[in-house]
Write a protein that holds these residues in place. Structure first.
Motif, mmCIF file in Angstrom:
data_model
loop_
_atom_site.group_PDB
_atom_site.id
_atom_site.type_symbol
_atom_site.label_atom_id
_atom_site.label_comp_id
_atom_site.label_asym_id
_atom_site.label_seq_id
_atom_site.Cartn_x
_atom_site.Cartn_y
_atom_site.Cartn_z
ATOM 1 N N ASP A 106 0.768 -1.347 0.008
ATOM 2 C CA ASP A 106 -0.039 0.061 0.195
ATOM 3 C C ASP A 106 0.831 1.409 0.038
ATOM 4 O O ASP A 106 0.542 2.439 -0.640
ATOM 5 N N PHE A 107 1.902 1.218 0.916
ATOM 6 C CA PHE A 107 2.824 2.418 0.874
ATOM 7 C C PHE A 107 3.431 2.691 -0.543
ATOM 8 O O PHE A 107 3.693 3.734 -0.939
ATOM 9 N N ALA A 108 3.876 1.333 -1.230
ATOM 10 C CA ALA A 108 4.475 1.458 -2.426
ATOM 11 C C ALA A 108 3.447 2.108 -3.548
ATOM 12 O O ALA A 108 3.957 3.055 -4.154
ATOM 13 N N SER A 109 2.335 1.843 -3.375
ATOM 14 C CA SER A 109 1.295 2.059 -4.402
ATOM 15 C C SER A 109 1.242 3.600 -4.188
ATOM 16 O O SER A 109 0.975 4.323 -5.124
ATOM 17 N N ALA A 110 0.922 3.972 -2.954
ATOM 18 C CA ALA A 110 1.015 5.645 -2.627
ATOM 19 C C ALA A 110 2.116 6.289 -3.162
ATOM 20 O O ALA A 110 1.945 7.029 -3.962
ATOM 21 N N MET A 111 3.195 5.994 -2.998
ATOM 22 C CA MET A 111 4.564 6.591 -3.500
ATOM 23 C C MET A 111 4.457 6.721 -5.013
ATOM 24 O O MET A 111 4.987 7.504 -5.614
ATOM 25 N N PHE A 112 4.365 5.566 -5.748
ATOM 26 C CA PHE A 112 4.530 5.331 -7.108
ATOM 27 C C PHE A 112 3.030 5.840 -8.122
ATOM 28 O O PHE A 112 3.474 6.326 -8.958
ATOM 29 N N THR A 113 2.030 5.889 -7.308
ATOM 30 C CA THR A 113 0.730 6.211 -8.376
ATOM 31 C C THR A 113 -0.098 7.280 -7.517
ATOM 32 O O THR A 113 -0.468 8.144 -8.062
ATOM 33 N N GLU A 114 -0.777 6.972 -6.347
ATOM 34 C CA GLU A 114 -1.443 7.912 -6.020
ATOM 35 C C GLU A 114 -0.924 9.321 -5.466
ATOM 36 O O GLU A 114 -1.535 10.371 -5.689
ATOM 37 N N ASN A 115 0.123 9.385 -4.846
ATOM 38 C CA ASN A 115 0.687 10.501 -4.483
ATOM 39 C C ASN A 115 1.193 11.584 -5.842
ATOM 40 O O ASN A 115 0.821 12.730 -5.646
ATOM 41 N N PRO A 116 1.806 11.088 -6.690
ATOM 42 C CA PRO A 116 2.104 11.807 -7.780
ATOM 43 C C PRO A 116 0.941 12.457 -8.368
ATOM 44 O O PRO A 116 0.946 13.393 -8.859
ATOM 45 N N ALA A 117 -0.116 11.594 -8.631
ATOM 46 C CA ALA A 117 -1.249 12.025 -9.170
ATOM 47 C C ALA A 117 -2.137 13.147 -8.463
ATOM 48 O O ALA A 117 -2.444 13.924 -9.153
ATOM 49 N N ARG A 118 -1.792 13.305 -7.132
ATOM 50 C CA ARG A 118 -2.267 14.561 -6.439
ATOM 51 C C ARG A 118 -1.265 15.496 -6.760
ATOM 52 O O ARG A 118 -1.704 16.802 -6.624
ATOM 53 N N ALA A 119 0.052 15.248 -6.489
ATOM 54 C CA ALA A 119 0.915 16.296 -6.422
ATOM 55 C C ALA A 119 0.995 17.145 -7.793
ATOM 56 O O ALA A 119 1.141 18.248 -7.708
ATOM 57 N N PHE A 120 0.727 16.356 -8.860
ATOM 58 C CA PHE A 120 0.847 17.333 -10.163
ATOM 59 C C PHE A 120 -0.568 17.607 -10.638
ATOM 60 O O PHE A 120 -0.625 18.231 -11.943
ATOM 61 N N ALA A 121 -1.592 17.137 -10.243
ATOM 62 C CA ALA A 121 -2.976 17.575 -10.877
ATOM 63 C C ALA A 121 -3.428 18.833 -10.196
ATOM 64 O O ALA A 121 -3.234 19.447 -8.997
ATOM 65 N N VAL A 122 -3.678 19.733 -11.070
ATOM 66 C CA VAL A 122 -3.979 21.158 -10.876
ATOM 67 C C VAL A 122 -5.460 21.648 -11.319
ATOM 68 O O VAL A 122 -5.754 21.033 -12.474
ATOM 69 N N ARG A 123 -6.279 22.364 -10.839
ATOM 70 C CA ARG A 123 -7.416 23.215 -11.386
ATOM 71 C C ARG A 123 -6.606 24.425 -12.129
ATOM 72 O O ARG A 123 -6.462 25.411 -11.598
ATOM 73 N N TRP A 124 -6.333 24.171 -13.409
ATOM 74 C CA TRP A 124 -5.549 25.006 -14.192
ATOM 75 C C TRP A 124 -6.403 26.394 -14.509
ATOM 76 O O TRP A 124 -7.494 26.259 -14.695
ATOM 77 N N ARG A 125 -5.500 27.272 -14.292
ATOM 78 C CA ARG A 125 -6.167 28.965 -14.498
ATOM 79 C C ARG A 125 -5.471 29.502 -15.550
ATOM 80 O O ARG A 125 -4.257 29.195 -15.869
ATOM 81 N N GLN A 126 -6.282 30.330 -16.465
ATOM 82 C CA GLN A 126 -5.575 31.019 -17.499
ATOM 83 C C GLN A 126 -5.575 32.195 -17.301
ATOM 84 O O GLN A 126 -6.746 33.001 -17.086
ATOM 85 N N PRO A 127 -4.399 32.733 -17.192
ATOM 86 C CA PRO A 127 -4.244 34.459 -16.530
ATOM 87 C C PRO A 127 -4.803 35.204 -17.792
ATOM 88 O O PRO A 127 -4.949 34.960 -19.170
#
Length: 301
Positions: A280-301
């Motif tokens: 579970d920890f390995a899955s979090a490190m490699f999959t779930e965590n990066p998906a949250r770290a790099f997911a953004v509600r992008w804004r267009q200035p």
């Protein structure tokens, strides 16, 4: 507004990212590192293919503006390998640039970062900045202020090169305190180079992501502390904030040159992490965590 990860082939939903090398380089060059350039597209594709063969599905290239990211070549490499690629804008330490080039862009850094995030032919999906050894010099503070401005305009995450893993708390104070960047939008890199579990815990308590990387850097001699550092964070309840990357920055570090390279994350480190810290920890490190770290509600200035 739905969160998305900005790859070189366009925005994707977080659940499509898959197993991720959260800090690496396909191309990089610097006048401070003559003869150590990564500038071979065929070798980059070989590395991506080897990573994909082991189940790797995404790579984040932290090479910033002005250091030979060859962004225009990344879409073809992504298509050919089937690996999602996230590229970076931003700026490294001043020593990696020609002084005249630095002076030319100094007053327009935020605009440069925003343009590469939102309107470039191949858009960046993160901002890369860098601290100095155990402190933040004037250059770092200037670049981080521009990165914070670009973050507020776009929502982009900010990845931080910590020199030898140091000055983590100073970075948090500056980006999150002075400049108001939400902690979950900050990724601190190279923490494996400074295996102080107390500092790691304090950074995690602030709410940032923590990236452990660099098995390619044998001279740092901290690989043997990696599992201890990860276990300490997991025990303290911060398993959801940890990322892992290979940070391949020299030709000799690539798997095709008999180095560990990207594949070692999955062939060497992942089995050990699963065995000692659990799947579970390995899955979090490699999959779930990066998906949250790099997911953004992008804004267009």
């Amino acid at each position: 507004m739905t969160a998305a990860i900005r790859t070189v082939l366009g925005d994707i939903p977080p659940e499509e990212l898959g197993v991720c090398d959260a800090h690496d380089h396909l191309f990089i060059s610097s006048p401070a590192l003559p003869g150590q350039e990564l500038d071979d597209a065929a070798a980059a594709l070989t590395e991506l293919n080897a990573f994909a063969a082991l189940g790797g599905r995404a790579v984040v290239q932290w090479t910033p503006w002005g250091m030979g990211p060859r962004t225009e070549e990344l879409p073809a490499l992504s298509r050919q390998s089937g690996v999602h690629v996230i590229s970076a804008t931003g700026m490294h330490q001043g020593r990696h640039y020609d002084p005249g080039e630095l002076e030319r862009v100094r007053g327009t850094l935020a605009d440069l970062f925003i343009r590469e995030l939102t309107s470039a032919p191949v858009k960046a999906g993160m901002i890369k900045v860098a601290g100095a050894h155990h402190h933040l010099d004037a250059h770092a503070r200037h670049v981080m202020a521009a990165a914070a401005e670009a973050h507020h305009a776009t929502g982009a995450p900010i990845g931080v090169h910590l020199e030898a893993g140091s000055a983590a708390l100073d970075v948090i104070d500056l980006l999150c305190g002075t400049h108001g960047v939400p902690p979950h939008r900050v990724i601190l890199g190279h923490l494996s180079r400074f295996p102080d579990t107390g500092i790691h815990r304090r950074a995690a308590e602030a709410g940032v992501f923590l990236a452990f990387d660099g098995p390619s850097r044998a001279h740092h001699a901290t690989d043997w502390r990696l599992l201890d550092s990860l276990a300490a964070l997991a025990d303290a309840g911060h398993a959801h904030q940890v990322l892992l990357g290979a940070d391949t920055v020299t030709r000799s570090a690539r798997s095709s040159a008999d180095g560990p390279g990207m594949p070692f994350l999955l062939s060497g480190l992942r089995p050990r992490i699963e065995r000692e810290l659990g799947p579970d920890f390995a899955s979090a490190m490699f999959t779930e965590n990066p998906a949250r770290a790099f997911a953004v509600r992008w804004r267009q200035p």
